[in-house]
Enzyme design. Sequence first.
Site, mmCIF file in Angstrom:
data_model
loop_
_atom_site.group_PDB
_atom_site.id
_atom_site.type_symbol
_atom_site.label_atom_id
_atom_site.label_comp_id
_atom_site.label_asym_id
_atom_site.label_seq_id
_atom_site.Cartn_x
_atom_site.Cartn_y
_atom_site.Cartn_z
ATOM 1 C CD GLU A 12 -2.822 -1.292 2.509
ATOM 2 O OE1 GLU A 12 -4.193 -1.597 2.173
ATOM 3 O OE2 GLU A 12 -2.569 -0.786 3.552
ATOM 4 C CG ASP A 197 -11.969 -7.648 -0.225
ATOM 5 O OD1 ASP A 197 -12.771 -7.891 0.787
ATOM 6 O OD2 ASP A 197 -10.889 -6.913 0.112
#
Length: 232
Positions: A12, A197
């Site tokens: 990230e 997701d």
Amino acid sequence: MKVGIIGAMEQEVTLLRDRIENRQTLRLASGEIYTGRLHGVEVALLKSGIGKVSAAMGTTLLLDHCRPDVVINTGSAGGLASTLRVGDIVISDEVRYHDADVTAFGYQPGQMAGCPAAFSADAALIALAERCIIALQLNAVRGLICSGDAFINGAEPLARIRRTFPQVAAVEMEAAAIGHVCHAFQTPFVVVRAISDVADQESHISFDEFLKVAAEQSTLMVEAMLRAMASQ
């Protein structure tokens, strides 16, 4: 202006870290802070580690050592809003814990004793993020982000969160702790995450597959926000 940027995982933060000019690294406890300039803005990028404790500890160290004027939390999240798909963006208007419960003492679900029921993101940072969404022509939802020390995978925990927080847009594992610390330090913050997701019974499969997409999209948003700040 100095901007604090927080991501939990290596995936990230790596794209942002690699683009920082005159980068220096500060290692504190279990976190790493990378300082320098990015798109003309002074930044302090924290890789905090996963979960609420790591996020709170890292955010405290970031605010104490680097004194950023504002904080942006970046990274991935599980989408719960019906319009969100992998790669879309969620912007916080507020953050809450989904796994805190002291309702026996009169507090709201997710509210910690002695704290507000939710930690509100900064209105100016929200507006900036929304302008960047329009400029980049991305799909985004602004709303509640809920945090807890669990990867939400399966029908029962998902149903519990939706039942308790029907307005929830996304779930992840750090944002509420970051908002909590920023609230204590009176530092404006916003959470801008990309969906890795769509929370369901197979979330762990799609997360592994689409984390790279989410990292690229969240990085795109942070860089757009920095460029906009530099031009102001």
